[in-house]
Design an enzyme around this catalytic site. Structure first.
Site, PDB file in Angstrom:
ATOM      1  N   CYS A  13     122.931 -27.717 -21.937  1.00 43.92           N
ATOM      2  CA  CYS A  13     122.420 -29.029 -21.524  1.00 43.92           C
ATOM      3  C   CYS A  13     122.747 -29.267 -20.060  1.00 43.92           C
ATOM      4  O   CYS A  13     123.441 -28.468 -19.429  1.00 43.92           O
ATOM      5  CB  CYS A  13     123.004 -30.147 -22.370  1.00 43.92           C
ATOM      6  SG  CYS A  13     124.762 -30.321 -22.141  1.00 43.92           S
ATOM      7  N   CYS A  88     127.115  19.318 -17.184  1.00 43.61           N
ATOM      8  CA  CYS A  88     126.112  19.058 -16.134  1.00 43.61           C
ATOM      9  C   CYS A  88     125.890  17.555 -16.019  1.00 43.61           C
ATOM     10  O   CYS A  88     125.824  17.002 -14.912  1.00 43.61           O
ATOM     11  CB  CYS A  88     124.782  19.726 -16.477  1.00 43.61           C
ATOM     12  SG  CYS A  88     124.900  21.493 -16.689  1.00 43.61           S
ATOM     13  N   ASP A 508      96.533 -30.318  13.613  1.00 44.88           N
ATOM     14  CA  ASP A 508      96.305 -29.623  14.869  1.00 44.88           C
ATOM     15  C   ASP A 508      94.792 -29.362  14.896  1.00 44.88           C
ATOM     16  O   ASP A 508      94.185 -29.182  13.846  1.00 44.88           O
ATOM     17  CB  ASP A 508      97.095 -28.304  14.849  1.00 44.88           C
ATOM     18  CG  ASP A 508      96.694 -27.382  15.960  1.00 44.88           C
ATOM     19  OD1 ASP A 508      96.642 -27.863  17.098  1.00 44.88           O
ATOM     20  OD2 ASP A 508      96.424 -26.202  15.671  1.00 44.88           O
TER      21      ASP A 508
END
Lengths: 821, 227
Positions: A13, A88, A508
């Protein structure tokens, strides 16, 4: 200073979010910490010299939650060839594990695969592969299908778990309710086995309920583990309320069962197991729906993430090699065939095509691409094969930037959320006090223990602040996501909130209201020079200019086949024009003010200049050797959508202004054409910001819409800066909102989206508060005080769950938002 | 998860075991113990009734509750209420109009008897039969006729058709130690004005009907505080 993002696990919550936030803020060295409950993320800014990431995690841990670093790291599954034994595998693990940035490397000899978790910022996949090769093995193509999207998986798991829990709870709660309440609904004729008859076998009746409520409690065990822990830590949360409420019901019922077992059968009326069961089942349902809905709120970001292709065809030594997109490097030449997605950002080097960029810009018309044009990753190559050079890869691509921007926005908090946050923080303890006081008051007034207990449980259960915590972030997530889908990138909650208050917009002119590609329309000369010479000299002077007007003159000369000459000396006079020396002549090119400043008489062409300006053309004065030689008029084409967008803004009650360096007449002509209310003409680039400031000082909430570097200060000064089109990086950086397309209709759309989102947030907050403010007195027995009914805790639980679900559903309504067209 | 499943399973086993066990029949158990307490409180009022082959508990004014020693006995009532007929006759009773299958009017003694046959169960006794053991046999074999009346904190034995004998769970705290409860309807049908039956209270009592619906019904009640 360091900024990091952590995934917070275990919050249920808004109070949890507040508690986690408090825990981090208390740390020495933390500058800012924000926890977003909806995204479950903590953004923390801290001094790395005074505080470590571990300390932050520990603080979160102590607060009862789990912090996981937002995975900068990736996990890949690399198939390996050449392993012959388990040793390996160990060797590869050791080698890869040693690399800086590798978090873990697990090699499975049986499957011949290495699962490597690494930070791509520190180590590249190719380096990991190299390390494997160096160790004597062969790293094959990585298995994309096995990539782990941990967050997605976690979310899905959470939703599934909640669903299973809800089903378990329901399966036992329905018969529990049937057994417990059946007798009270005699008209429904519920048949009950005689051995659990309430009056004849009250203990069996109680045992049957215990049997049924146990699985429900187990399904909701988290409310108890988290809730009681939170109380212990003195930061109670929603779970604490549920835990106390239902535990009180169960404990009292167990006491009643004991009383029945010793012969006080009247206690058969005091069994409240079904109350606890129904509350848990309903809250689990609420939590499940909440999790599903929360997932939906972030669909937009998921959609964006899904846009990127998985592989790219790279040309290496003349061969086409398909490699994972992660392995593409800057400078790689990439081949994209028709119908394929462009994998990363780049520049076309060969070929011609049209590209669908709608997924990023919202622009439905495909964009033509030729050599030298920019292409954006994730856009779709429509009809031609192209080769392009990768310029941005990985997190630098436009798509990655957009995702980052949207993620940051979704994780940010709007100022309106602060009130909800403050309330949520104090809510739980206050509710607990109200519950105790109300129950005590009723008990002291002479009501029974059962009555007081009902009041206590109802108040606790109805007052969970989940809805309050979800009200703002969910709406912001959906709102910003919806914006991103339509090519409107809103950078944060604050921008989203401020936008809806805008009452003045300053556009502009060049490149915003107009296309930004002006053309030469008129050439007027005095008797000292001929037309072609004037144009040729002017074009020579402007050659290399980045000013749109200068470019127009150069293009005009090119069109007429005039060859430019070398400029001997060049100096720019910002906002006014240029001064050059060509072929031994001193030339001035610029506006009226420049000419007046230099004492050049304009009388000869004043009438012409006025005429051109009144037609919306920009007259550029040209003086040769301090004598007026002529005027070249340049006009920019107004964008198709400008007038419509401005009309829309007017309808929204917004005053529209235009700011330009052009002379007033020209500016006013353009303004008239598109319906601008206020013209701010002859404004130097450096003064744009102060013009915006002036408007703000008039008490106006100003948005500035621009596209160029020169607009950046004004964009930053405005209450809301809106960068338009592909624009410059600087403009985009300074802006609060980035419009991916050049369509001005996106401006009213952005404002409308903000209005819709804020309205949605207000509705959410209203409902969240309404539920609690109406619910608490109701649960505390206010109506009963005046002879009305008492709220059953079961209905309190239903109302509580409904509050969260209704808030989420309301937030999801925003997904239906339609942009203006 | 495994742990939780084990807990659930254990809980189920415990609950089932307890549910199946007779010890969970607290109503039956407390009915037996409270009846025993009643019997011990008034031993002189409990006598063996040879005629009816059962024990009789007698009220201070002569009303009797009789329970059989063995339900398999032929021609003997399993449960019976016996009381003075005169107040009913005074109130208008025409005995011939009472249902013959359950009601008997004895002219010679002026007694009214309401009896019921619950079955032919043979009761087992550990030794010499006792009234308490006989009662316990009824609870164990005919549990459905024993109930708890929450409002009065009484246990009761139902004779059927709304007639009952009730006794207090706790004689020390209850002012109505025993109550004879009659369904007034057959008497009303037989001409009785229930408000005029001397010594009996005509009152509304809340009970559950066969569907479990709470209803208020008329009863003729005769309570006694025997201590």
């Amino acid at each position: 200073m360091k900024t990091e993002t952590y995934k917070i696990i275990g919050m249920t919550c808004a109070a949890c979010a507040k508690a986690a936030e408090r825990a981090v803020r208390k740390l020495d060295g933390v500058i800012e910490a924000n926890v977003n409950y909806a995204t479950e993320k903590l953004n923390v800014q801290y001094d790395a010299e005074r505080l470590s990431s571990e300390a932050i995690k520990a603080a979160i841990d102590k607060a009862g939650y789990k912090a996981e670093e937002e995975l900068q790291s990736k996990e890949v599954n690399i198939p390996i060839e050449g392993m012959t034994c388990a040793a390996c595998a160990k060797a590869i693990e050791r080698t890869v594990g040693k690399l800086e940035g590798v978090e873990s490397a697990v090699v499975n000899f049986a499957t011949e695969k290495a699962v490597v978790k690494y930070d791509p910022k520190q180590v590249r996949l190719s380096e990991i592969k190299q390390a494997i090769s160096k160790a004597g093995y062969k790293a094959l193509e990585i298995d994309n299908a096995n990539k782990v999207d941990e967050d997605k998986k976690r979310k899905e798991k959470e939703i599934k778990t909640l669903l299973v829990k809800f089903i378990v709870a329901s399966v036992f709660t329905v018969p529990l309710l049937y057994v417990a309440m059946g007798a009270m609904f005699w008209w429904l004729r519920f048949p009950l086995p005689s051995w659990i008859d309430m009056m004849q076998y009250p203990l069996n009746f109680a045992y049957a309920q215990i049997f049924l409520v146990i699985p429900v409690i187990i399904a909701g065990y988290r409310f108890y583990t988290v809730g009681f822990k939170a109380i212990w830590r003195r930061s109670p949360n929603m779970d604490s309320l549920i835990a106390i409420g239902t535990a009180a019901a169960v404990l009292y019922s167990l006491y009643s069962t004991y009383m029945i077992s010793i012969g006080n059968f009247g206690y058969v009326e005091d069994l409240y197991f079904e109350t606890a069961g129904v509350i848990i089942a309903l809250i689990l349902l609420g939590k499940y729906l909440e999790a599903v809905s929360k997932g939906k709120t972030s669909e937009a970001i998921k959609k964006l993430m899904g846009l990127a292709p998985k592989t790219a065809i790279v040309i290496q030594d003349g061969k086409e090699i398909e490699i994972p997109i992660e392995e593409v490097e800057v400078g790689d030449i990439i081949l994209v065939k028709p119908g394929e997605k462009i994998p990363v950002d780049g520049e076309v080097v060969e070929g011609h095509t049209s590209v669908d960029e709608s997924m990023l810009t919202g622009e439905s018309i495909p964009v033509e691409k030729n050599a030298g044009d920019r292409v954006i990753g994730a856009s779709i190559n429509k009809n031609g094969s192209i080769k392009f050079k990768a310029t941005k890869v990985g997190s630098d691509t436009a798509l990655a930037q957009i995702i980052k921007l949207v993620e940051e926005a979704q994780g940010s908090k709007a100022p309106i959320a602060q009130m909800a946050d403050i309330v949520s923080g104090y809510f739980v303890p206050i509710v607990f006090v109200i519950a105790v006081v109300a129950a005590l008051a009723w008990f002291l007034s002479g009501e029974s223990t059962v009555f007081s207990l009902t009041i206590f449980i109802s108040v606790l259960v109805i007052a969970c602040p989940c809805a309050l915590g979800l009200a703002t972030p969910t709406a912001i997530m959906v709102g910003t996501g919806k914006g991103a889908e339509n090519g409107i990138l809103i950078k944060g909650g604050e921008a989203l909130e401020t936008t809806h208050k805008i009452n003045t917009i300053v556009f502009d002119k060049t490149g915003t209201i107009t296309e930004g590609k002006p053309e030469v329309t008129d050439i007027v000369t005095t008797n000292i020079i001929d037309r072609d010479t004037l144009l040729r000299l002017a074009a020579s002077a402007e050659k290399g200019s980045e000013h749109p007007l200068g470019e127009a003159i150069v293009r005009g000369a090119e069109k007429e086949g005039l060859e430019t000459v070398k400029v001997d000396r060049f100096s720019a006079i910002p906002g006014h024009g240029i001064e050059v020396s060509i072929e031994g002549k001193q030339m001035l090119l610029g506006n009226k003010k420049l000419m007046i400043d230099r004492g050049i008489g304009l009388q000869a062409l004043e009438a012409e200049s006025d005429r051109l300006a009144s037609e919306g053309k920009t007259p550029m004065y040209i003086a040769v050797n301090n004598e007026l030689a002529g005027i070249i008029a340049v006009a920019d084409v107004v964008k198709e959508s400008s007038a419509k967008a401005i009309e829309k803004l007017h309808k929204m009650g917004i005053e529209v202004a235009m700011i330009t360096g052009d002379n007033r007449r020209t500016a006013e002509a353009i303004a008239k054409q598109v319906g601008i209310d206020r013209v701010l003409a002859e404004v130097l680039p450096q003064d744009k910001a102060s013009e915006v400031k002036k408007l703000q000082s008039e008490g106006k909430k100003v948005a500035m819409v621009g596209d160029g570097i020169n607009d950046a200060p004004a964009l930053a000064q405005a209450d809301i800066g809106i960068a338009i089109g592909s624009g410059t990086d600087v403009a985009m950086e300074s802006a609060d909102i980035v419009l991916m397309r050049s369509d001005l209709m996106d401006v009213p759309t952005a404002i409308q989206l903000s209005k819709s989102t804020i309205r949605n947030i207000k509705q959410n907050l209203f409902w969240a508060f309404a539920y609690n403010t109406a619910g608490i007195p109701l649960a505390a027995g206010l109506l009963h005080l005046f002879g009305g009914p008492l709220l059953n805790p079961v209905f309190a639980a239903a109302a509580m769950s409904l509050s969260s679900v209704s808030v989420l559903t309301n937030a999801l309504r925003l997904k239906r938002f339609k942009p203006y067209k | 998860m495994k742990k939780r499943i084990i807990i659930i399973a254990l809980a189920l086993v415990v609950v089932f075991t307890l549910s199946a066990c007779q010890t969970t029949d607290v109503v039956g158990n407390v009915a037996k113990s409270s009846f025993e307490a009643l019997a011990k409180a008034i031993p002189e009022k409990i006598v063996f009734d040879e005629v009816n082959n059962g024990w009789a508990l007698e009220s201070p004014t002569g009303e009797r509750f009789v329970w059989g020693k063995d339900f398999s006995a032929e021609g003997k009532p399993d449960l019976m209420l016996e009381f003075d007929a005169r107040p009913f006759l005074t109130a208008g009773l025409d005995p011939s109009k009472l249902p013959a299958d359950m009601y008997i009017y004895e002219n010679e003694s002026d007694k009214l008897k309401i009896y019921t046959e619950l079955g032919n169960t043979t009761f087992k006794y550990k030794g010499e039969p006792t009234p308490i053991e006989a009662f316990n046999n009824i609870v164990e074999n005919h549990r459905a006729v024993v109930g708890y009346h929450e409002k009065l904190d009484h246990y009761g034995v139902a004779l059927g058709n709304g007639n009952m004998f009730e006794w207090a769970k706790d004689l020390a705290t209850n002012d109505k130690d025993i109550v004879f409860v009659l369904n007034p309807q057959p008497f009303i049908d037989a001409g009785v004005d229930p408000t005029k039956v001397d010594g009996w209270v005509f009152a509304k009592v809340e009970i559950m009907d066969e569907k479990g619906k709470p209803i208020e019904v008329d009863k003729l009640l005769k309570p006694f505080n025997i201590r």
